[in-house]
Design an enzyme around this catalytic site. Sequence first.
Site, PDB file in Angstrom:
ATOM      1  N   GLU A 277      -2.586  -7.141   7.296  1.00 11.91           N
ATOM      2  CA  GLU A 277      -1.166  -6.549   8.013  1.00 11.91           C
ATOM      3  C   GLU A 277      -1.192  -7.665   9.442  1.00 11.91           C
ATOM      4  O   GLU A 277      -2.178  -8.059   9.777  1.00 11.91           O
ATOM      5  CB  GLU A 277      -1.341  -5.240   8.468  1.00 11.91           C
ATOM      6  CG  GLU A 277      -0.298  -4.811   9.220  1.00 11.91           C
ATOM      7  CD  GLU A 277       1.117  -4.667   8.691  1.00 11.91           C
ATOM      8  OE1 GLU A 277       1.569  -5.681   8.529  1.00 11.91           O
ATOM      9  OE2 GLU A 277       1.615  -3.458   8.304  1.00 11.91           O
TER      10      GLU A 277
ATOM     11  N   HIS B  43       0.815  -1.216   0.169  1.00 10.48           N
ATOM     12  CA  HIS B  43      -0.054  -0.003  -0.118  1.00 10.48           C
ATOM     13  C   HIS B  43       0.892   1.139  -0.083  1.00 10.48           C
ATOM     14  O   HIS B  43       1.998   1.380   0.376  1.00 10.48           O
ATOM     15  CB  HIS B  43      -0.833   0.247   1.465  1.00 10.48           C
ATOM     16  CG  HIS B  43      -0.257  -0.043   2.568  1.00 10.48           C
ATOM     17  ND1 HIS B  43       0.260   1.045   3.089  1.00 10.48           N
ATOM     18  CD2 HIS B  43       0.114  -1.093   3.286  1.00 10.48           C
ATOM     19  CE1 HIS B  43       1.071   0.817   4.057  1.00 10.48           C
ATOM     20  NE2 HIS B  43       0.958  -0.666   4.334  1.00 10.48           N
TER      21      HIS B  43
END
Length: 222
Positions: free
Chosen positions: A92, A12
């Site tokens: 994550e 990201h």
Amino acid sequence: MARPRRIVLVRHGESEGNADDSVYEREPDHALMLTGRGWEQAEETGERLRELFGDERVSVYVSPYRRTLETFDAFGLDPARVRVREEPRLREQDWGNWQDRDDVRLQKAYRDAYGHFFYRFAQGESGADVYDRVGAFLESLYRSFEDPEHPPNVLLVTHGLTMRLFCMRWFHWSVAEFEALCNPGNAEMRVLVLGEDGRYALDRPFERWREPETYGRERGRR
């Protein structure tokens, strides 16, 4: 089996947490947005992806975190050519829920001393835990290749540690090799390219911050 020609991994763009780690005390990790710079990074990566994919179809898997979803939106891929699935197993590493900044800094210091793969954050995950769920995702991905109409490209929009662990699992890297690797930068790409020999190769390596620790294996087994 219709194996894709390319499997593209993208981290990201810069998030609020990358710019200011105090935000973790006020916002949950999964809700953090991209910064203005993060949007620009993702848009630049989107230009490269559109050039790479051309008119080909793409099977997309996106971590359910806001910053990864925003990163994918910034790519500007043609919706008529992409099949998008939200994939929680690509999220994550869990560091716990509401985070105390000083405690997280202390735990990161412990992790650096103990090892990124085996250290488990309090109320969170270790790298080994993430490796296990990435492995479970890979089993699902392999099964999708059985579809003769599978797109020639796969795109994973995820996180730095998850990218490294995906490649560790795919290429059967050792824990020592994983521990020596740096995270990719924000909106940085790695591409697994299918060769004529039927094997995938990484387009470029991850940077290393040290040489792999061998744990004495060069001296023989005991």
